[in-house]
Design a protein around this motif. Sequence first.
Motif, PDB file in Angstrom:
ATOM      1  N   TRP A 246      -0.368   2.935   3.010  1.00  0.00           N
ATOM      2  CA  TRP A 246       0.942   2.280   3.062  1.00  0.00           C
ATOM      3  C   TRP A 246       0.782   0.783   3.254  1.00  0.00           C
ATOM      4  CZ3 TRP A 246       3.223   5.984   0.923  1.00  0.00           C
ATOM      5  CH2 TRP A 246       2.865   7.292   1.220  1.00  0.00           C
ATOM      6  N   CYS A 247       0.185   0.163   2.272  1.00  0.00           N
ATOM      7  CA  CYS A 247      -0.028  -1.286   2.314  1.00  0.00           C
ATOM      8  C   CYS A 247      -0.170  -1.834   0.903  1.00  0.00           C
ATOM      9  CB  CYS A 247      -1.267  -1.637   3.144  1.00  0.00           C
ATOM     10  SG  CYS A 247      -2.829  -1.370   2.291  1.00  0.00           S
ATOM     11  N   VAL A 248      -0.023  -3.138   0.804  1.00  0.00           N
ATOM     12  CA  VAL A 248      -0.238  -3.873  -0.444  1.00  0.00           C
ATOM     13  C   VAL A 248      -1.302  -4.925  -0.160  1.00  0.00           C
ATOM     14  CG1 VAL A 248       0.786  -5.410  -2.165  1.00  0.00           C
ATOM     15  CG2 VAL A 248       2.119  -3.489  -1.252  1.00  0.00           C
ATOM     16  N   GLU A 249      -2.343  -4.937  -0.972  1.00  0.00           N
ATOM     17  CA  GLU A 249      -3.508  -5.804  -0.749  1.00  0.00           C
ATOM     18  C   GLU A 249      -3.391  -7.063  -1.594  1.00  0.00           C
ATOM     19  OE1 GLU A 249      -8.367  -5.405  -1.461  1.00  0.00           O
ATOM     20  OE2 GLU A 249      -7.068  -3.614  -1.350  1.00  0.00           O
ATOM     21  N   LEU A 250      -3.530  -8.214  -0.952  1.00  0.00           N
ATOM     22  CA  LEU A 250      -3.487  -9.508  -1.642  1.00  0.00           C
ATOM     23  C   LEU A 250      -4.902 -10.066  -1.696  1.00  0.00           C
ATOM     24  CD1 LEU A 250      -0.337 -11.031   0.155  1.00  0.00           C
ATOM     25  CD2 LEU A 250      -0.402  -9.589  -1.895  1.00  0.00           C
ATOM     26  N   GLN A 251      -5.555  -9.944  -2.846  1.00  0.00           N
ATOM     27  CA  GLN A 251      -6.919 -10.432  -3.006  1.00  0.00           C
ATOM     28  C   GLN A 251      -6.881 -11.913  -3.376  1.00  0.00           C
ATOM     29  OE1 GLN A 251      -8.880  -7.895  -5.853  1.00  0.00           O
ATOM     30  NE2 GLN A 251      -8.815  -6.105  -4.492  1.00  0.00           N
ATOM     31  N   ARG A 252      -7.777 -12.706  -2.731  1.00  0.00           N
ATOM     32  CA  ARG A 252      -7.695 -14.158  -2.862  1.00  0.00           C
ATOM     33  C   ARG A 252      -8.972 -14.781  -3.432  1.00  0.00           C
ATOM     34  NH1 ARG A 252      -5.777 -16.902   2.368  1.00  0.00           N
ATOM     35  NH2 ARG A 252      -7.409 -15.663   3.377  1.00  0.00           N
ATOM     36  N   ALA A 253      -8.822 -15.998  -3.913  1.00  0.00           N
ATOM     37  CA  ALA A 253      -9.940 -16.754  -4.486  1.00  0.00           C
ATOM     38  C   ALA A 253     -10.717 -17.467  -3.380  1.00  0.00           C
ATOM     39  CB  ALA A 253      -9.412 -17.772  -5.491  1.00  0.00           C
ATOM     40  N   ASP A 254     -11.808 -18.138  -3.755  1.00  0.00           N
ATOM     41  CA  ASP A 254     -12.611 -18.982  -2.864  1.00  0.00           C
ATOM     42  C   ASP A 254     -13.211 -18.206  -1.698  1.00  0.00           C
ATOM     43  OD1 ASP A 254     -11.719 -21.209  -4.437  1.00  0.00           O
ATOM     44  OD2 ASP A 254      -9.859 -21.190  -3.285  1.00  0.00           O
ATOM     45  N   ALA A 255     -13.518 -16.922  -1.930  1.00  0.00           N
ATOM     46  CA  ALA A 255     -14.140 -16.083  -0.908  1.00  0.00           C
ATOM     47  C   ALA A 255     -13.324 -15.999   0.377  1.00  0.00           C
ATOM     48  CB  ALA A 255     -15.556 -16.596  -0.601  1.00  0.00           C
ATOM     49  N   GLN A 256     -12.022 -16.190   0.265  1.00  0.00           N
ATOM     50  CA  GLN A 256     -11.137 -16.084   1.426  1.00  0.00           C
ATOM     51  C   GLN A 256     -10.818 -14.617   1.716  1.00  0.00           C
ATOM     52  OE1 GLN A 256     -10.101 -18.888   3.387  1.00  0.00           O
ATOM     53  NE2 GLN A 256     -11.880 -19.500   2.175  1.00  0.00           N
ATOM     54  N   PRO A 257     -10.662 -14.264   2.992  1.00  0.00           N
ATOM     55  CA  PRO A 257     -10.444 -12.851   3.346  1.00  0.00           C
ATOM     56  C   PRO A 257      -9.147 -12.296   2.771  1.00  0.00           C
ATOM     57  CG  PRO A 257     -10.100 -14.275   5.247  1.00  0.00           C
ATOM     58  CD  PRO A 257     -10.717 -15.132   4.178  1.00  0.00           C
ATOM     59  N   VAL A 258      -9.163 -10.998   2.505  1.00  0.00           N
ATOM     60  CA  VAL A 258      -7.998 -10.300   1.953  1.00  0.00           C
ATOM     61  C   VAL A 258      -6.874 -10.273   2.988  1.00  0.00           C
ATOM     62  CG1 VAL A 258      -7.149  -8.053   1.178  1.00  0.00           C
ATOM     63  CG2 VAL A 258      -9.379  -8.886   0.408  1.00  0.00           C
ATOM     64  N   ILE A 259      -5.653 -10.392   2.499  1.00  0.00           N
ATOM     65  CA  ILE A 259      -4.458 -10.271   3.337  1.00  0.00           C
ATOM     66  C   ILE A 259      -3.738  -8.988   2.935  1.00  0.00           C
ATOM     67  CG2 ILE A 259      -2.174 -11.246   3.805  1.00  0.00           C
ATOM     68  CD1 ILE A 259      -3.420 -14.005   3.643  1.00  0.00           C
TER      69      ILE A 259
ATOM     70  N   GLU B 258     -16.486 -10.712   8.647  1.00  0.00           N
ATOM     71  CA  GLU B 258     -17.782 -10.648   9.325  1.00  0.00           C
ATOM     72  C   GLU B 258     -18.026  -9.286   9.956  1.00  0.00           C
ATOM     73  OE1 GLU B 258     -18.109 -13.788  12.105  1.00  0.00           O
ATOM     74  OE2 GLU B 258     -17.974 -15.386  10.588  1.00  0.00           O
ATOM     75  N   ARG B 259     -17.043  -8.757  10.667  1.00  0.00           N
ATOM     76  CA  ARG B 259     -17.216  -7.511  11.398  1.00  0.00           C
ATOM     77  C   ARG B 259     -16.509  -6.322  10.760  1.00  0.00           C
ATOM     78  NH1 ARG B 259     -15.248  -9.537  17.184  1.00  0.00           N
ATOM     79  NH2 ARG B 259     -13.688 -10.453  15.791  1.00  0.00           N
ATOM     80  N   GLY B 260     -15.720  -6.578   9.713  1.00  0.00           N
ATOM     81  CA  GLY B 260     -14.920  -5.524   9.122  1.00  0.00           C
ATOM     82  C   GLY B 260     -13.672  -5.284   9.947  1.00  0.00           C
ATOM     83  N   GLY B 261     -12.790  -4.479   9.442  1.00  0.00           N
ATOM     84  CA  GLY B 261     -11.546  -4.230  10.169  1.00  0.00           C
ATOM     85  C   GLY B 261     -10.571  -5.386  10.043  1.00  0.00           C
ATOM     86  N   THR B 262      -9.776  -5.620  11.074  1.00  0.00           N
ATOM     87  CA  THR B 262      -8.705  -6.610  11.042  1.00  0.00           C
ATOM     88  C   THR B 262      -8.933  -7.676  12.105  1.00  0.00           C
ATOM     89  OG1 THR B 262      -7.139  -4.922  10.295  1.00  0.00           O
ATOM     90  CG2 THR B 262      -6.205  -6.919  11.256  1.00  0.00           C
ATOM     91  N   SER B 263      -8.840  -8.927  11.705  1.00  0.00           N
ATOM     92  CA  SER B 263      -9.035 -10.024  12.667  1.00  0.00           C
ATOM     93  C   SER B 263      -7.719 -10.448  13.310  1.00  0.00           C
ATOM     94  CB  SER B 263      -9.685 -11.231  11.979  1.00  0.00           C
ATOM     95  OG  SER B 263      -8.844 -11.727  10.938  1.00  0.00           O
TER      96      SER B 263
END
Length: 394
Positions: free
Chosen positions: A309-322, A357-362
């Motif tokens: 139940w989520c929508v993934e926003l993949q980003r450029a410049d090696a920035q983390p997914v939102i 770095e650690r996986g999961g959610t920051s």
Amino acid sequence: MARLPTDMNNLVTMLLPGLFRSLGEQFNIFRVMHHGTHEKQLSNIFAWLLATDSTHKLGDVFQRAFLARVNGQLRDDAQLPPSGYRVIQEVNTLGGEDIAGEAGMDIADIVLSRSDAAVVIENYGTSDGHGHDYQRYLAHGATDGRATAVVLLCHRHEAHLQRDGWEQASVVTYADVLSDLQAHVERDGSWCRQHPDQLFFIRQMIQYFVKGPAAVDVDDQVSFIKAMCETGESARYGYRPRDRVTQEFAELVAEHARRQFEDSRTTLATVKDGLRRFARSVLVEQVNGAVNKGRIEKVVTKLVGQWEWCVELQRADAQPVIYLEFGPTAAVKNERVADPIHDPDYSRVFVSLRDEERGGTSRMVQTEVRLAEVIGGLSREDGRLRDAVLSLEV
């Protein structure tokens, strides 16, 4: 499958109001016939109501109610006559009023026509022209200099879907105009006594298209999802196989709970679909216009199970997914994030940032956007999700 530790008495207490309301909606003639699930079926019903000489014996009551809704969205100098229209279905807007039979035609579902005015209607589940040509519809209505309006007749008004001219169309929802009809019928005791069969049909139609499952009682379903999350039951949404999960849940809270559980899953899917469409058509542009780095490149909804139940926003410049997440997925995330949200409101959308770095959610934040608003349709000018996404940037 292991049972979840939960206070079932607490869960049932929280769910009882919505469950008892649903029990009162068990029988409906449209539900039995599986009618009204297709655009053409709905157009037939509304054309019947709009025609002044139909067997409903209401004359021009519904036509006037519909035109009042349309005129309420037009300028004072563009008002249309309140009634006196003949009703035609499946009109070729390229010319003439013949039923579609050739490729390349652009067919309007319903046209209201009189010598000096016309209303060209596109009937669809959402306020979306879905490939039809707005200018062609408008030109067809304006033939011979008639005053005209193009109308989107729909179940849900989702303004962000209106593009390519359709943002200029008037929007009339089933709930609005059928509620107007209901108010008239309830005041007209004479008509009710003389036409009991028509009264039964119209009441069943209002229940089905305005109050019933086809229209989804959003407030009840969001309350159900919220209760499932707050009582530790939300993980059930991610278990497989679904039939077995549903059966176990039904055994605990009785037969009528099964229907509410399945309806709430449909509501979750509807929210997901609405968030995905809004992200692709509006949010990407909003966010990318405000950042120099980490622009959104792709909107993805590939996760399953408790992360579904989520929508993934993949980003450029090696920035983390939102992630845009809600309901069961938001509940799981909030349990695992280092700084959880105190007293979360699971009737709202959440936004989180992946920890690369650690996986999961920051980080995770709760937005002001309610699930019911997503289902109803967010405006293109709504910047709340954009602001939440941008707030995650360090």
